[in-house]
Design an enzyme around this catalytic site. Structure first.
Site, PDB file in Angstrom:
ATOM      1  N   ASP A 124       0.844  -1.194   0.000  1.00 24.97           N
ATOM      2  CA  ASP A 124       0.000   0.000   0.000  1.00 24.97           C
ATOM      3  C   ASP A 124       0.881   1.246   0.000  1.00 24.97           C
ATOM      4  O   ASP A 124       1.869   1.313   0.725  1.00 24.97           O
ATOM      5  CB  ASP A 124      -0.915  -0.010   1.227  1.00 24.97           C
ATOM      6  N   HIS A 131      -3.719  14.277   0.871  1.00 26.49           N
ATOM      7  CA  HIS A 131      -3.883  13.390   2.026  1.00 26.49           C
ATOM      8  C   HIS A 131      -2.664  13.461   2.945  1.00 26.49           C
ATOM      9  O   HIS A 131      -2.795  13.635   4.159  1.00 26.49           O
ATOM     10  CB  HIS A 131      -4.109  11.953   1.554  1.00 26.49           C
ATOM     11  N   GLU A 196     -10.037   4.112   4.239  1.00 22.59           N
ATOM     12  CA  GLU A 196      -9.193   4.833   3.297  1.00 22.59           C
ATOM     13  C   GLU A 196      -9.668   4.451   1.907  1.00 22.59           C
ATOM     14  O   GLU A 196      -9.617   3.277   1.518  1.00 22.59           O
ATOM     15  CB  GLU A 196      -7.710   4.495   3.503  1.00 22.59           C
ATOM     16  N   GLU A 198      -9.342   4.049  -1.841  1.00 24.11           N
ATOM     17  CA  GLU A 198      -8.170   3.895  -2.711  1.00 24.11           C
ATOM     18  C   GLU A 198      -8.551   3.133  -3.973  1.00 24.11           C
ATOM     19  O   GLU A 198      -9.605   2.503  -4.039  1.00 24.11           O
ATOM     20  CB  GLU A 198      -7.062   3.090  -1.990  1.00 24.11           C
ATOM     21  N   ASP A 230      -8.921   0.485   2.566  1.00 21.32           N
ATOM     22  CA  ASP A 230      -7.882   0.108   3.532  1.00 21.32           C
ATOM     23  C   ASP A 230      -8.357   0.522   4.926  1.00 21.32           C
ATOM     24  O   ASP A 230      -8.022   1.584   5.424  1.00 21.32           O
ATOM     25  CB  ASP A 230      -6.580   0.834   3.136  1.00 21.32           C
ATOM     26  N   ARG A 234      -7.055   3.925  13.785  1.00 20.09           N
ATOM     27  CA  ARG A 234      -6.094   5.028  13.983  1.00 20.09           C
ATOM     28  C   ARG A 234      -5.425   4.995  15.347  1.00 20.09           C
ATOM     29  O   ARG A 234      -4.263   5.409  15.475  1.00 20.09           O
ATOM     30  CB  ARG A 234      -6.817   6.367  13.806  1.00 20.09           C
ATOM     31  N   GLN A 237      -2.821   2.228  15.206  1.00 22.74           N
ATOM     32  CA  GLN A 237      -1.792   2.686  14.262  1.00 22.74           C
ATOM     33  C   GLN A 237      -0.878   3.743  14.901  1.00 22.74           C
ATOM     34  O   GLN A 237       0.349   3.678  14.779  1.00 22.74           O
ATOM     35  CB  GLN A 237      -2.494   3.263  13.028  1.00 22.74           C
ATOM     36  N   LYS A 250      -3.751  -1.933  10.483  1.00 23.08           N
ATOM     37  CA  LYS A 250      -4.300  -2.044   9.131  1.00 23.08           C
ATOM     38  C   LYS A 250      -4.455  -3.489   8.658  1.00 23.08           C
ATOM     39  O   LYS A 250      -5.200  -3.746   7.719  1.00 23.08           O
ATOM     40  CB  LYS A 250      -3.399  -1.291   8.142  1.00 23.08           C
ATOM     41  N   THR A 254      -8.659  -5.641   4.507  1.00 18.94           N
ATOM     42  CA  THR A 254      -8.617  -4.705   3.380  1.00 18.94           C
ATOM     43  C   THR A 254      -9.654  -5.216   2.391  1.00 18.94           C
ATOM     44  O   THR A 254      -9.574  -6.375   1.977  1.00 18.94           O
ATOM     45  CB  THR A 254      -7.222  -4.707   2.703  1.00 18.94           C
ATOM     46  N   THR A 343      -4.539   6.482   0.158  1.00 23.31           N
ATOM     47  CA  THR A 343      -5.780   7.245   0.310  1.00 23.31           C
ATOM     48  C   THR A 343      -5.834   8.373  -0.703  1.00 23.31           C
ATOM     49  O   THR A 343      -4.864   9.097  -0.894  1.00 23.31           O
ATOM     50  CB  THR A 343      -5.837   7.877   1.715  1.00 23.31           C
ATOM     51  N   GLU A 357      -9.484  12.731   8.091  1.00 21.74           N
ATOM     52  CA  GLU A 357      -9.392  14.041   7.444  1.00 21.74           C
ATOM     53  C   GLU A 357     -10.751  14.743   7.444  1.00 21.74           C
ATOM     54  O   GLU A 357     -10.836  15.943   7.698  1.00 21.74           O
ATOM     55  CB  GLU A 357      -8.922  13.881   5.998  1.00 21.74           C
TER      56      GLU A 357
END
Ligand code: CA
Length: 411
Positions: A124, A131, A196, A198, A230, A234, A237, A250, A254, A343, A357
């Site tokens: 990834d 982003h 995310e 993508e 994805d 948070r 992470q 993560k 997915t 992302t 975001e």
């Protein structure tokens, strides 16, 4: 390959259909009455059973589809991809083969879509300047939002291929360690579960260990494109990622969409990527190359409401540059390798491809039209990502959708 989109299918599809002759994406499916996995091609509101069609009409390629996955087709390489695509188009436009093909069309609602190919390695990237800048501003306010290497190489990490799941798979809220705002280290279900939005790029033709894939060989190796979510915890992470990058925050899931849109369907969507400054090193410099920016327009829906429209054309690094970078050290590609774009976020608030975001790290909740508020995902929330791109002669290429619903952490 020359593709005449003025040809009409005997299916008599409206020119506006996103699964017209100009698209023809591949997937794998079963039905309630027949649980043998088969390869399918989306056409209009139907799925053509390609495994059965090839057995009748394309004996030289029949073996590519008998497994009921795209694995053999991916490995077969560019000339097989082109021949099969040509054959499918011919069947759908030639009245003489209609009696053979028509009984092999299954209404899309009856097709239960499966993971389309065996995912080999999964990588990834982190290729959207908007982003990366947003994330930098959130986590490192007051300093340069982009790391010093960001404009020199497409940053990425190796992820977990075994937890790439097909659209519709429920996502169990992950548990893990995280650090509370007052510094205590605790264990429990993630409270900052995110998405995310993508694109995923699917590698067909492998490469040899010790060699690299040049920018101009991108389309020889990459078969097609899907949608990818994805999922990201948070809180897990943030606590684990220094110094080695994403790990358990993560790797729990997915999701990818069931349809792989062939690169051949995306000719009209190719656009110049943004200007790069500084100029990348020669192996990444596409100034003189055919452009591989893509005008793919995504939509992110949370519980049925559109919360973002991320524009893929704003991505700083292209998928061709990512592939060149991924292999520049001599790492080999395998059929079925999948890499995520990173992302996708554009410059506007409503173009941001993640909740961190959109809610600015939870400080500015989203208010949905039904009055509900969200910072991060709650149990029961459903996320759907869709996309379209311009096709030839005014058509539109659809990517279908990748969906997932959050369920409570395992007890
Ligand atoms: Ca990502």
């Amino acid at each position: 390959m020359s593709e005449l989109t003025t040809e009409r299918s005997w299916l008599d599809l409206p020119a506006s259909h996103v699964f017209g002759l100009h698209n023809l994406p591949y997937g794998c499916f079963v039905t309630r009455s027949d649980d043998r996995p088969r390869v399918g091609v989306a056409i209009g509101d139907h799925v053509l059973d390609l495994t059965a069609a090839a057995a009748r009409l394309l004996p030289e390629y029949e073996q590519l589809f008998t497994q009921g996955s795209l694995d053999r087709l991916l490995a077969a390489g560019g000339s097989a991809w082109s021949s099969v695509r040509c054959a499918v188009r011919a069947w759908l436009t030639d009245d003489r083969v209609r009696p053979v093909i028509e009984p092999l069309l299954i209404p899309v609602a009856e097709a239960l879509m499966r993971l389309p190919f065996t995912v080999a390695d999964y990588v990834d990237f982190y290729a959207s300047e908007c982003h990366a800048t947003n994330i930098g501003r959130i986590f490192r306010p007051g300093s340069d939002p982009l790391p010093p290497n960001w404009k020199h190489l497409p940053l990425g990490y190796h992820g977990r291929a075994g937890t790439v799941v097909p659209s519709g798979t429920e996502v169990v809220r992950p548990c893990g360690q995280h650090q509370t705002p007052d510094g205590e280290v605790v264990f429990g279900p993630s409270t900052r579960l995110d998405i995310e939005a993508e694109l995923g790029f699917v590698v067909g033709t492998p490469s040899s260990l010790g060699t690299s894939v040049r920018l101009d060989a991108f389309s020889e190796h990459v078969f097609g494109v899907c949608l990818l979510n994805d999922w990201s915890a948070r809180d897990i992470q943030a606590w684990e990622y220094v110094p080695l990058g994403p790990f358990l925050g993560k790797s729990f899931a997915t999701s990818i969409s069931p349809w792989i849109v062939p690169l051949a369907a995306l000719d009209a969507a190719r656009v110049r990527p943004p200007t790069r400054d500084p100029q990348p090193l020669p192996y990444l410099d596409d100034t003189e190359a055919e452009p591989w920016g893509l005008d793919v327009r995504l939509e992110v829906l949370l519980n049925g409401h559109v919360v973002a429209r991320p524009p893929f054309r704003t991505m700083y690094w292209t998928a061709a540059q990512q592939l060149a970078h991924l292999t520049v050290n001599g790492a080999s590609l395998r059929s079925g390798d999948l890499y995520g774009s990173g992302t996708i976020s554009g410059p506007e608030r409503e173009q941001r491809g993640s909740l961190i975001e959109l809610s600015w790290n939870g400080t500015d909740p989203l208010v949905l039209p039904d009055g509900s508020r969200r910072t991060f995902l709650e149990d029961g929330d459903e996320v759907v990502i869709t996309a379209t791109a311009p096709g030839r002669q005014g058509t539109t290429v659809g990517f279908g959708a990748v969906r997932g619903t959050i369920v409570a952490a395992a007890g």
